[in-house]
Design an enzyme around this catalytic site. Sequence first.
Site, PDB file in Angstrom:
ATOM      1  N   ASP A   1       0.808  -1.212   0.000  1.00 43.50           N
ATOM      2  CA  ASP A   1       0.000   0.000   0.000  1.00 43.50           C
ATOM      3  C   ASP A   1       0.848   1.273   0.000  1.00 43.50           C
ATOM      4  O   ASP A   1       0.415   2.318  -0.482  1.00 43.50           O
ATOM      5  CB  ASP A   1      -0.921   0.011   1.219  1.00 43.50           C
ATOM      6  CG  ASP A   1      -1.950  -1.115   1.176  1.00 43.50           C
ATOM      7  OD1 ASP A   1      -2.140  -1.679   0.083  1.00 43.50           O
ATOM      8  OD2 ASP A   1      -2.546  -1.423   2.221  1.00 43.50           O
TER       9      ASP A   1
ATOM     10  N   ASN B   1      -4.587   8.823   2.801  1.00 42.69           N
ATOM     11  CA  ASN B   1      -5.087   8.092   3.966  1.00 42.69           C
ATOM     12  C   ASN B   1      -5.594   9.021   5.071  1.00 42.69           C
ATOM     13  O   ASN B   1      -6.789   9.089   5.313  1.00 42.69           O
ATOM     14  CB  ASN B   1      -3.997   7.183   4.538  1.00 42.69           C
ATOM     15  CG  ASN B   1      -4.095   5.771   4.005  1.00 42.69           C
ATOM     16  OD1 ASN B   1      -5.049   5.423   3.313  1.00 42.69           O
ATOM     17  ND2 ASN B   1      -3.108   4.945   4.320  1.00 42.69           N
TER      18      ASN B   1
ATOM     19  N   ASP C   1      -4.522  11.363  23.360  1.00 43.90           N
ATOM     20  CA  ASP C   1      -3.243  11.254  22.655  1.00 43.90           C
ATOM     21  C   ASP C   1      -3.244  12.007  21.334  1.00 43.90           C
ATOM     22  O   ASP C   1      -2.180  12.310  20.791  1.00 43.90           O
ATOM     23  CB  ASP C   1      -2.898   9.779  22.398  1.00 43.90           C
ATOM     24  CG  ASP C   1      -2.332   9.109  23.640  1.00 43.90           C
ATOM     25  OD1 ASP C   1      -2.067   9.828  24.624  1.00 43.90           O
ATOM     26  OD2 ASP C   1      -2.150   7.881  23.626  1.00 43.90           O
TER      27      ASP C   1
ATOM     28  N   THR D   1      -9.636   2.463   6.801  1.00 46.55           N
ATOM     29  CA  THR D   1      -9.181   1.096   7.077  1.00 46.55           C
ATOM     30  C   THR D   1      -7.705   1.061   7.455  1.00 46.55           C
ATOM     31  O   THR D   1      -7.112  -0.008   7.513  1.00 46.55           O
ATOM     32  CB  THR D   1      -9.416   0.198   5.848  1.00 46.55           C
ATOM     33  OG1 THR D   1      -8.845   0.819   4.682  1.00 46.55           O
ATOM     34  CG2 THR D   1     -10.891  -0.030   5.612  1.00 46.55           C
ATOM     35  N   ALA D   2      -7.106   2.228   7.727  1.00 40.65           N
ATOM     36  CA  ALA D   2      -5.694   2.288   8.114  1.00 40.65           C
ATOM     37  C   ALA D   2      -5.582   2.575   9.613  1.00 40.65           C
ATOM     38  O   ALA D   2      -6.090   1.817  10.432  1.00 40.65           O
ATOM     39  CB  ALA D   2      -4.981   3.349   7.263  1.00 40.65           C
ATOM     40  N   TYR D   3      -4.966   3.681   9.972  1.00 32.78           N
ATOM     41  CA  TYR D   3      -4.771   4.024  11.388  1.00 32.78           C
ATOM     42  C   TYR D   3      -6.112   4.171  12.104  1.00 32.78           C
ATOM     43  O   TYR D   3      -6.276   3.770  13.266  1.00 32.78           O
ATOM     44  CB  TYR D   3      -3.960   5.323  11.462  1.00 32.78           C
ATOM     45  CG  TYR D   3      -3.426   5.682  12.835  1.00 32.78           C
ATOM     46  CD1 TYR D   3      -3.647   4.884  13.956  1.00 32.78           C
ATOM     47  CD2 TYR D   3      -2.677   6.846  13.010  1.00 32.78           C
ATOM     48  CE1 TYR D   3      -3.148   5.224  15.191  1.00 32.78           C
ATOM     49  CE2 TYR D   3      -2.166   7.202  14.255  1.00 32.78           C
ATOM     50  CZ  TYR D   3      -2.409   6.388  15.344  1.00 32.78           C
ATOM     51  OH  TYR D   3      -1.919   6.739  16.584  1.00 32.78           O
ATOM     52  N   ALA D   4      -7.106   4.710  11.416  1.00 34.79           N
ATOM     53  CA  ALA D   4      -8.399   4.982  12.055  1.00 34.79           C
ATOM     54  C   ALA D   4      -9.066   3.707  12.567  1.00 34.79           C
ATOM     55  O   ALA D   4      -9.619   3.687  13.663  1.00 34.79           O
ATOM     56  CB  ALA D   4      -9.322   5.703  11.074  1.00 34.79           C
TER      57      ALA D   4
END
Length: 412
Positions: A143, A234, A264, A275-278
């Site tokens: 990716d 992203n 944080d 669909t990544a960090y989130a």
Amino acid sequence: MRSMIAINTTVEAAMPQRRTRSLNAPSPFQQFGPCGRIMKNSAVVMQIQDPASQRLTWYKPPLTVLVIKKVSDASVLTPFVQLVLWLLQEKNMVVWVESAVLDDALLNEDVQFRAIRDKLVTFKDGRDDLTDRIDFIVCLGGDGTLLYASLLFQQSVPPVMAFHLGSLGFLTPFRFDNFQEQLTSVLEGHAALTLRSRLRCVMHRRSEKRHEVNHAVDANAPMFPLADTILVLNEVVIDRGPSPYLSNIDLFLDGKYITSVQGDGLIVSSPTGSTAYAVAAGASMIHPSVPAIMVTPICPHSLSFRPIVVPAGVELKISVSPESRNTSWVSFDGRNRQELFHGDSLRVTTSIYPVPSICAQDQISDWFASLADGLHWNVRKRQKCLDELSDLTASGSEDTFDEIENTKMYDV
């Protein structure tokens, strides 16, 4: 761009499994009861095309192709050489690569590559402008290669065809086994598109002097120009950095104060980035064709702060709260990390320049296949069916529920 692209809205008769319904929601009925109606507004009229009908077409044959390969991965070298040879010899295309590729020691040991090395056109990231020079992009890797392609083109992006040769491969739907057939089909204009919206991030600095200080502080940042405006595929992440204190970030939507984030940090992501960090921070997964922006707190010090989805057309303003004990740090798709000081602000909205990602099958099939293969979404052992007849027979009793309860009561 030498080779103009467009979205073909015509329905081809030869297309298998034609959709009979639009991916867009139906237009709402605008009369409510005998008297109520929506007031007509001629100021803004927007027509949204059905995403399922978005197909690639070429105004003229593409001539130049940019090949992006995963760095420091020996397993990608052989596919890279095979692809470049085929594009040069079979398709007579002009092939662009990053200049660092020519310095790869393992690649230069390949006899076939040395024979075509001088035929490749090179560029240097952060220095050469590729706008209107590239007709088509091919990514080999994971990716990260698609994110890198998005970073290179901060305005209009050529169509991107991504082959899965990395680890996750959520955004890379193609397999390399029969790359010749797949590439030929795409170059002939037979491909569905997913328009992956990007976020336009604009930094507003209170002081230019602070901007200069930031360059000196973040010495480990990659060598990319720190621009006031950057497009991300992203997400943009605002966090507390090395500070031990909670971040205190004010969030505004279209100029109206919404809330303060104490935790944080905060993730503002596109549907692709959901669909990544989130998703790791507890957000929902959004199909890339849904026009939306996802706002997700990172470890908020509040049990009721849940991720929210806002319309794609709004503008989010993010700034360090005046009461904050510390500054914050911002990163864009994991790059260009810089400090956000008191008085600075970051404005985020949806960009008009999406990434046209070519589908291996179609928008729906590709997305659910990536959920299953990349994230193992909803994977569990199948529950065995209950055979009620055999269960009752095995009990050897015809006692009713009331009789069983009475027996338990007497036993006590």
